[in-house]
Scaffold this motif. Sequence first.
Motif, PDB file in Angstrom:
ATOM      1  N   GLU A 229       0.824  -1.208   0.000  1.00 32.92           N
ATOM      2  CA  GLU A 229       0.000   0.000   0.000  1.00 32.92           C
ATOM      3  C   GLU A 229       0.858   1.257   0.000  1.00 32.92           C
ATOM      4  OE1 GLU A 229      -2.451  -0.606   3.419  1.00 32.92           O
ATOM      5  OE2 GLU A 229      -3.964  -1.731   2.323  1.00 32.92           O
ATOM      6  N   ARG A 230       1.940   1.254   0.784  1.00 31.40           N
ATOM      7  CA  ARG A 230       2.808   2.436   0.836  1.00 31.40           C
ATOM      8  C   ARG A 230       3.514   2.636  -0.506  1.00 31.40           C
ATOM      9  NH1 ARG A 230       7.639   3.053   5.194  1.00 31.40           N
ATOM     10  NH2 ARG A 230       8.615   1.424   3.972  1.00 31.40           N
ATOM     11  N   LEU A 231       3.994   1.543  -1.105  1.00 36.95           N
ATOM     12  CA  LEU A 231       4.687   1.647  -2.385  1.00 36.95           C
ATOM     13  C   LEU A 231       3.731   2.113  -3.476  1.00 36.95           C
ATOM     14  CD1 LEU A 231       7.275   1.231  -3.995  1.00 36.95           C
ATOM     15  CD2 LEU A 231       6.641  -1.163  -4.294  1.00 36.95           C
ATOM     16  N   ALA A 232       2.511   1.577  -3.476  1.00 39.44           N
ATOM     17  CA  ALA A 232       1.521   2.004  -4.471  1.00 39.44           C
ATOM     18  C   ALA A 232       1.236   3.493  -4.348  1.00 39.44           C
ATOM     19  CB  ALA A 232       0.238   1.192  -4.302  1.00 39.44           C
ATOM     20  N   LYS A 233       1.141   3.978  -3.109  1.00 35.77           N
ATOM     21  CA  LYS A 233       0.896   5.406  -2.898  1.00 35.77           C
ATOM     22  C   LYS A 233       2.084   6.230  -3.365  1.00 35.77           C
ATOM     23  CE  LYS A 233      -0.575   8.668   0.688  1.00 35.77           C
ATOM     24  NZ  LYS A 233      -0.914   8.828   2.130  1.00 35.77           N
ATOM     25  N   LYS A 234       3.304   5.771  -3.073  1.00 36.17           N
ATOM     26  CA  LYS A 234       4.500   6.516  -3.473  1.00 36.17           C
ATOM     27  C   LYS A 234       4.613   6.609  -5.002  1.00 36.17           C
ATOM     28  CE  LYS A 234       8.418   6.193  -1.126  1.00 36.17           C
ATOM     29  NZ  LYS A 234       9.006   7.519  -0.895  1.00 36.17           N
ATOM     30  N   LEU A 235       4.178   5.542  -5.703  1.00 36.96           N
ATOM     31  CA  LEU A 235       4.265   5.519  -7.163  1.00 36.96           C
ATOM     32  C   LEU A 235       2.992   6.043  -7.818  1.00 36.96           C
ATOM     33  CD1 LEU A 235       6.004   2.067  -7.781  1.00 36.96           C
ATOM     34  CD2 LEU A 235       7.049   4.333  -7.672  1.00 36.96           C
ATOM     35  N   ASP A 236       2.042   6.532  -7.007  1.00 34.25           N
ATOM     36  CA  ASP A 236       0.772   7.047  -7.516  1.00 34.25           C
ATOM     37  C   ASP A 236       0.033   5.964  -8.306  1.00 34.25           C
ATOM     38  OD1 ASP A 236      -1.204   8.919  -7.820  1.00 34.25           O
ATOM     39  OD2 ASP A 236      -0.361   9.804  -9.639  1.00 34.25           O
ATOM     40  N   LEU A 237       0.017   4.756  -7.747  1.00 35.47           N
ATOM     41  CA  LEU A 237      -0.710   3.639  -8.352  1.00 35.47           C
ATOM     42  C   LEU A 237      -1.746   3.111  -7.363  1.00 35.47           C
ATOM     43  CD1 LEU A 237       2.205   1.743 -10.150  1.00 35.47           C
ATOM     44  CD2 LEU A 237       0.367   3.063 -11.213  1.00 35.47           C
ATOM     45  N   ASN A 238      -2.437   4.025  -6.710  1.00 32.52           N
ATOM     46  CA  ASN A 238      -3.406   3.634  -5.688  1.00 32.52           C
ATOM     47  C   ASN A 238      -4.843   3.956  -6.096  1.00 32.52           C
ATOM     48  OD1 ASN A 238      -2.842   6.344  -5.573  1.00 32.52           O
ATOM     49  ND2 ASN A 238      -2.957   6.505  -3.355  1.00 32.52           N
ATOM     50  N   THR A 239      -5.082   4.063  -7.420  1.00 34.24           N
ATOM     51  CA  THR A 239      -6.448   4.203  -7.924  1.00 34.24           C
ATOM     52  C   THR A 239      -6.639   3.212  -9.067  1.00 34.24           C
ATOM     53  OG1 THR A 239      -5.938   5.855  -9.639  1.00 34.24           O
ATOM     54  CG2 THR A 239      -6.413   6.679  -7.419  1.00 34.24           C
ATOM     55  N   VAL A 240      -7.890   2.836  -9.294  1.00 32.31           N
ATOM     56  CA  VAL A 240      -8.198   1.881 -10.357  1.00 32.31           C
ATOM     57  C   VAL A 240      -7.785   2.444 -11.709  1.00 32.31           C
ATOM     58  CG1 VAL A 240     -10.089   0.702 -11.551  1.00 32.31           C
ATOM     59  CG2 VAL A 240     -10.079   0.829  -9.058  1.00 32.31           C
ATOM     60  N   GLU A 241      -8.066   3.724 -11.947  1.00 33.99           N
ATOM     61  CA  GLU A 241      -7.747   4.337 -13.233  1.00 33.99           C
ATOM     62  C   GLU A 241      -6.245   4.309 -13.505  1.00 33.99           C
ATOM     63  OE1 GLU A 241      -8.580   5.794 -16.860  1.00 33.99           O
ATOM     64  OE2 GLU A 241     -10.061   5.211 -15.358  1.00 33.99           O
ATOM     65  N   ASN A 242      -5.443   4.656 -12.492  1.00 37.38           N
ATOM     66  CA  ASN A 242      -3.989   4.671 -12.683  1.00 37.38           C
ATOM     67  C   ASN A 242      -3.433   3.270 -12.878  1.00 37.38           C
ATOM     68  OD1 ASN A 242      -3.891   7.409 -12.524  1.00 37.38           O
ATOM     69  ND2 ASN A 242      -3.213   7.505 -10.400  1.00 37.38           N
ATOM     70  N   LEU A 243      -4.030   2.277 -12.218  1.00 36.42           N
ATOM     71  CA  LEU A 243      -3.576   0.893 -12.403  1.00 36.42           C
ATOM     72  C   LEU A 243      -3.910   0.390 -13.808  1.00 36.42           C
ATOM     73  CD1 LEU A 243      -4.422  -0.612  -8.908  1.00 36.42           C
ATOM     74  CD2 LEU A 243      -2.151  -0.455  -9.931  1.00 36.42           C
ATOM     75  N   LYS A 244      -5.038   0.845 -14.366  1.00 34.86           N
ATOM     76  CA  LYS A 244      -5.355   0.478 -15.754  1.00 34.86           C
ATOM     77  C   LYS A 244      -4.311   1.052 -16.716  1.00 34.86           C
ATOM     78  CE  LYS A 244     -10.395   0.416 -15.098  1.00 34.86           C
ATOM     79  NZ  LYS A 244     -11.642   1.154 -15.407  1.00 34.86           N
ATOM     80  N   LYS A 245      -3.978   2.331 -16.508  1.00 30.21           N
ATOM     81  CA  LYS A 245      -2.971   2.970 -17.372  1.00 30.21           C
ATOM     82  C   LYS A 245      -1.616   2.281 -17.218  1.00 30.21           C
ATOM     83  CE  LYS A 245      -5.182   7.540 -17.221  1.00 30.21           C
ATOM     84  NZ  LYS A 245      -5.047   8.942 -16.740  1.00 30.21           N
ATOM     85  N   GLU A 246      -1.276   1.900 -15.983  1.00 25.52           N
ATOM     86  CA  GLU A 246      -0.001   1.228 -15.746  1.00 25.52           C
ATOM     87  C   GLU A 246       0.045  -0.121 -16.462  1.00 25.52           C
ATOM     88  OE1 GLU A 246       3.864   0.562 -13.989  1.00 25.52           O
ATOM     89  OE2 GLU A 246       2.640   2.291 -14.557  1.00 25.52           O
ATOM     90  N   THR A 247      -1.092  -0.826 -16.511  1.00 25.89           N
ATOM     91  CA  THR A 247      -1.151  -2.106 -17.209  1.00 25.89           C
ATOM     92  C   THR A 247      -0.804  -1.927 -18.680  1.00 25.89           C
ATOM     93  OG1 THR A 247      -2.880  -2.867 -15.688  1.00 25.89           O
ATOM     94  CG2 THR A 247      -2.622  -4.084 -17.735  1.00 25.89           C
ATOM     95  N   ILE A 248      -1.339  -0.888 -19.298  1.00 27.70           N
ATOM     96  CA  ILE A 248      -1.036  -0.619 -20.708  1.00 27.70           C
ATOM     97  C   ILE A 248       0.431  -0.243 -20.881  1.00 27.70           C
ATOM     98  CG2 ILE A 248      -1.561   0.912 -22.644  1.00 27.70           C
ATOM     99  CD1 ILE A 248      -4.413   1.141 -21.509  1.00 27.70           C
ATOM    100  N   ALA A 249       0.954   0.584 -19.962  1.00 31.29           N
ATOM    101  CA  ALA A 249       2.367   0.990 -20.053  1.00 31.29           C
ATOM    102  C   ALA A 249       3.285  -0.221 -19.916  1.00 31.29           C
ATOM    103  CB  ALA A 249       2.686   2.020 -18.968  1.00 31.29           C
TER     104      ALA A 249
END
Length: 676
Positions: A229-249
């Motif tokens: 949870e802390r790492l996800a917050k630090k990398l700004d990957l703590n929302t569904v929308e951002n995780l979708k974009k990260e999957t594509i990246a």
Amino acid sequence: MSPLLQTPKESTAPSRSGRKLARTTMGLERDKKRHGDVEDRRGDTLADEIGIVTTAPAPNGVDLVQESVSLIEYVARLGDFRSTQRQECYSLVRRMKSLLPLFDEIRFLGSAIPPNGIASLSKLKKVFCLAKKLLKTCNEGSKIYLALESEAMMVKFHAVHEKLCQALDELPFDEIEVSVEVREQVELMVTQLRRGKRRKDTQDMELAVDLMAVSSKTDERNADIAIIERLAKKLDLNTVENLKKETIAISNVAKERGQTSECVEQIVEILNKFKQVFGMEVINVSEDPVKPKLLLKSGSLVIPHEFLCPITLEVMRDPVIIASGQTFERESIQKWFDSNHRTCPKTRDRLGHLSLAPNHALKNLITQWRETNNYKSPNTEGLTSPQGSSVKQEEISSLVEELSSCQLQVQRRAANDIRMLSKENPESRILFAENGAIPALVQLLTYPDSKIQEHAVTALLNLSINDTNKKLIANEQAIPTIIDVLRNGRMESRENSAAALFSLSMLDENKVTIALSDGIPALVELLEQGTVRGKKDAVTALFNLCLNQANKARAIDAGIVPPLLLLLKDKKLNMVDEALSMFLLLVTHPQGRYEIGQLSFIGTLVDIIKKGTPKNKECAASVLLELSSNNSSHILAALQFGVYEHLVDISKTGTNRAQRKARGLLQVMKTSDQLP
């Protein structure tokens, strides 16, 4: 818009250079309309990047100025950058924009630009192309990949800085009649760039330890959720929308580097851990992460956007409306709520309540559409709710009351049940805390019954995964009592006490409290005497505590160095990387360098550089470089142990980071006249 793109005020009879600029500008505008912005099409070829001379027409000064300005304006519009490179990106963009006055003066130069000026401007434009490519990567690339490769990215920034300095040094300022003021501004920028290169890079050690812990393939216990949870917050990957974009990246990284490469597998593994924590479906990025599985059914079937769940991107079977008015698949949004979220995944608004209302109208429309198109849902295994997600309020209250029972057996059972229920269920952690479980559990830590102690400390470990609970536990003065269990409890209780201290130490104020309560000597003792699992818990907690500079000295005073050396020598423990990471943290402290930099330790490092795994060699070279950069006698000792030929080999065949460290060590040898 830069003044460079504005039409200059001239007489009714424009000069040759003015007419040429007008023709060039109109041509550029036509190109933009046909192919998009000029800066998107220029500078992305290998020839541009490495400076190969092609047979294209020779550039002229006006074109070079126009294209350079377009590149600067392009990078200025990129917006936000990935957090791990944000500072370097903004610094580079700021320096590029500071060159606009230079191009303004060249643009309005009355005389022709000399050939050496054309050559310098051409080289400068190529540097801008490199900078654009680097900045685009930091703007659009995978956040996880950029975090793992942060050191390699820093090397690329330094390379761009160096090329920019060289290109500006070669500009013939006198011949192109640049004003003294602009010239001084450019020279100042070059000086700042070179000064910045001499500054030593500082690694984000908290990010490093989180990445190390999350990437670990062993001992995946509940405390790791807090790290995720802390790492996800630090990398700004703590929302569904951002995780979708990260999957594509990440899919783009997989295409570039190969889906089976170790780096891609590590990135995908971290991404899936983030998704699990936030209640999203885990998918195989290497198969086809960009297209949802339902879209693979038929290229001609158009699925109404309203039928798709915003979380899973699949056609909904049981659509429900939440407090924000948005509609989701029932199982998906329930997972979101069970993961301790109180916001709408789509709007990010905080919700007034968590009630779910069936969307009958939409469900009927979806049913009709399915029948008309003979559409069948894809396999939705893995969307089932986690076991134990439904915990009744009455059960919570009853268990908390039983913690204060007069019967030891009832207390023991209640503590164990709270331990089990809080293990997987985020909602229960909040409810137990709200119903007063934390003070009662802290009180049980002092009981002589070893089983109650074990259940109580483990329950507190599970509850501490919630950040609010971390503060509540500390406020109940639990830390000294947990440290007492760490010293005197049974081995499993000691191990879980160490894990609890690690979880609690994620708050900076708790790092200080744990240290002042003599938690560091107790952890060092477990590092010496514990089982393999206990040693791992101890070294992880100590690493986190030593992110505080003062705690490094406390750990050294507590005698951390000898047990760390034993971890290096006992290969059966499989903790060489953990020990070396700890050493790398300690050598940044003067007292640490003094304690660590003994002859026997240098010999051990060289032995690892010779015979260790690629990762071992990378870590060992990093520690040796840190030591040698502060004391050249260490590099001399390493040479006497025969490190030179192995460093040469690593500089060519090691991991990317290991190659950089090996080259750094060879450079230290060269500057200190210690080369064999």
